[in-house]
Each structure stands twice: as C-alpha cells, then as structure tokens.
Design a protein around this motif. Structure first.
Motif, PDB file in Angstrom:
ATOM      1  N   VAL A  54      -5.727   2.027  -8.340  1.00 55.40           N
ATOM      2  CA  VAL A  54      -6.359   3.135  -7.622  1.00 55.40           C
ATOM      3  C   VAL A  54      -7.863   3.128  -7.873  1.00 55.40           C
ATOM      4  CG1 VAL A  54      -4.306   4.596  -7.735  1.00 55.40           C
ATOM      5  CG2 VAL A  54      -6.007   4.761  -9.533  1.00 55.40           C
ATOM      6  N   LEU A  60       1.106   5.763  -0.706  1.00 58.26           N
ATOM      7  CA  LEU A  60       0.487   7.056  -0.954  1.00 58.26           C
ATOM      8  C   LEU A  60       1.217   7.677  -2.122  1.00 58.26           C
ATOM      9  CD1 LEU A  60       0.133   8.551   2.643  1.00 58.26           C
ATOM     10  CD2 LEU A  60      -1.667   7.569   1.210  1.00 58.26           C
ATOM     11  N   VAL A  73      -2.364   0.768  -4.450  1.00 64.51           N
ATOM     12  CA  VAL A  73      -1.721  -0.520  -4.177  1.00 64.51           C
ATOM     13  C   VAL A  73      -0.797  -0.827  -5.333  1.00 64.51           C
ATOM     14  CG1 VAL A  73      -2.089  -3.003  -3.838  1.00 64.51           C
ATOM     15  CG2 VAL A  73      -3.681  -1.358  -2.826  1.00 64.51           C
ATOM     16  N   THR A 128      -4.399   7.244  -2.374  1.00 63.22           N
ATOM     17  CA  THR A 128      -4.113   5.911  -1.857  1.00 63.22           C
ATOM     18  C   THR A 128      -4.087   4.924  -3.016  1.00 63.22           C
ATOM     19  OG1 THR A 128      -5.227   6.470   0.209  1.00 63.22           O
ATOM     20  CG2 THR A 128      -4.906   4.128  -0.249  1.00 63.22           C
ATOM     21  N   ASP A 169      -9.768   8.304  -8.889  1.00 58.38           N
ATOM     22  CA  ASP A 169      -8.412   8.835  -8.763  1.00 58.38           C
ATOM     23  C   ASP A 169      -7.524   8.575  -9.976  1.00 58.38           C
ATOM     24  OD1 ASP A 169      -8.898   9.817  -6.198  1.00 58.38           O
ATOM     25  OD2 ASP A 169      -8.299   7.935  -5.251  1.00 58.38           O
ATOM     26  N   LYS A 202       0.869  -1.179   0.000  1.00 58.50           N
ATOM     27  CA  LYS A 202       0.000   0.000   0.000  1.00 58.50           C
ATOM     28  C   LYS A 202       0.901   1.223   0.000  1.00 58.50           C
ATOM     29  CE  LYS A 202      -3.742  -2.325   2.345  1.00 58.50           C
ATOM     30  NZ  LYS A 202      -4.530  -2.470   3.551  1.00 58.50           N
ATOM     31  N   THR A 260      -2.673  13.656  -1.632  1.00 57.24           N
ATOM     32  CA  THR A 260      -2.257  12.263  -1.752  1.00 57.24           C
ATOM     33  C   THR A 260      -3.375  11.416  -2.346  1.00 57.24           C
ATOM     34  OG1 THR A 260      -3.001  11.678   0.473  1.00 57.24           O
ATOM     35  CG2 THR A 260      -0.721  12.428   0.254  1.00 57.24           C
ATOM     36  N   ARG A 289       5.662   4.387   0.922  1.00 56.37           N
ATOM     37  CA  ARG A 289       5.130   3.067   1.268  1.00 56.37           C
ATOM     38  C   ARG A 289       4.551   3.095   2.668  1.00 56.37           C
ATOM     39  NH1 ARG A 289       6.731  -1.113   4.156  1.00 56.37           N
ATOM     40  NH2 ARG A 289       8.918  -0.484   4.264  1.00 56.37           N
ATOM     41  N   GLU A 290       3.333   2.588   2.785  1.00 58.67           N
ATOM     42  CA  GLU A 290       2.687   2.469   4.086  1.00 58.67           C
ATOM     43  C   GLU A 290       3.302   1.291   4.837  1.00 58.67           C
ATOM     44  OE1 GLU A 290       0.985   4.818   5.095  1.00 58.67           O
ATOM     45  OE2 GLU A 290      -0.874   5.163   4.020  1.00 58.67           O
TER      46      GLU A 290
END
Length: 165
Positions: free
Chosen positions: A139, A95, A120, A118, A143, A93, A116, A160-161
């Motif tokens: 996305v 941003l 993957v 979000t 988005d 995940k 931002t 990176r989350e």
C-alpha cells in the motif's frame, strides 16, 4: 524445465539448491521456466510460496519484494467470508474495505460508502484450520498505518478488482 527441489516461502531469494531439472512433455497450457534459464532466476525473490515438486513459472518470481521503493507492506488476517475464497494471488489489485465496528448498527438510510484503501496482493498464506489466511498487501506509505490499525481490530474485508485480460 525447472522444478522446485524444496519448499521456498514467499519473499525468499531463490537459490540454486532450491531448483531441480524435470523432464515434462510439451503442453501449451503450461509455461514453466526452461532449465537453460536457471542462472537468470537464481537470486530473484519468490512472489508466492513455492512447494517441492512443482514446476517453476516466471509469474512466481519478482525482481525484488514486489513492493517497490514507495510502498509499505501490511499483513491482514482474513477470516472466511472477508475475501473471495481461494481467488487471491500475488499481483491482484484489491480494495481493503473498512467494516463496521462490533456493535455499530446501520439504519439502512443515508449510508455513506465504506472507507477503502487500494492495495496489491504480495502473498497469501495457506489457510489455517479455521480457514483464516494472512494476505500481505502493498500500500501507499500514507495508508500503511491506517490499514495496520484496522487490520489488527479485524475490521478489514478484501474485494478483488477485475483482472485485466
């Protein structure tokens, strides 16, 4: 165990001819797909680039493209310093952070947080000679166009989350 018989790019359907059987010693650090599971992996899509000679793991495969029916895929060209070096992998995940346009200057006072999106990670290309990679991101449909517009202008950095344990 199953090994890769020839290079297979991310997103391709895995064919029987792409696979070979390899004899390897048991090691708790390795989790390759067993040769007896060959029929269950043929026809699945690769989530990452597979290189000839490597062992196949289930995490390298997805039932589809990894996008689902409600996601769009956007390719983002990322130069050195615009993402964590070498740490992005399919399923991460992230941003997608909008960076300032060239010539924009901040006085450091009352800066609002950056915009931002979000996303993957679907796949990450190999770096070119300059270290630039293309990161394919899944996305929300709302988005996709905005991210594509910002990406083509080179105004995206990836954060990176944390990975869940």
């Amino acid at each position: 165990m199953l090994a890769i018989a020839r290079d297979v790019p991310a997103g391709q359907t895995l064919a029987d001819a792409d696979l070979a059987v390899a004899e390897v010693s048991a090691d708790g650090a390795l989790t390759p797909v067993r040769a007896t599971d060959r029929n269950s992996v043929v026809g699945k899509r690769t989530a990452v680039d597979l290189r000839k000679g490597g062992l196949l793991t289930s995490s390298q495969l997805g039932a589809g493209t990894g996008l689902g029916d409600d996601k769009q895929q956007v390719g983002v060209q990322v130069k050195r310093g615009q993402s964590p070096s070498g740490t992005l992998a399919a399923g991460d995940k992230v941003l997608a952070v909008t960076t300032p346009a060239q010539g924009d200057q901040s006085n450091g006072k009352n800066d609002s947080p950056p915009s931002t999106i979000t996303a993957v990670v679907v796949s990450v290309s190999r770096p070119d000679a300059s270290g630039t990679v293309v990161v394919n991101l899944a996305v929300a449909t709302s988005d996709g166009p905005l991210l594509a517009t910002r990406a083509v202008m080179g105004r995206i950095a990836l954060v990176r989350e944390p990975r869940s344990s």
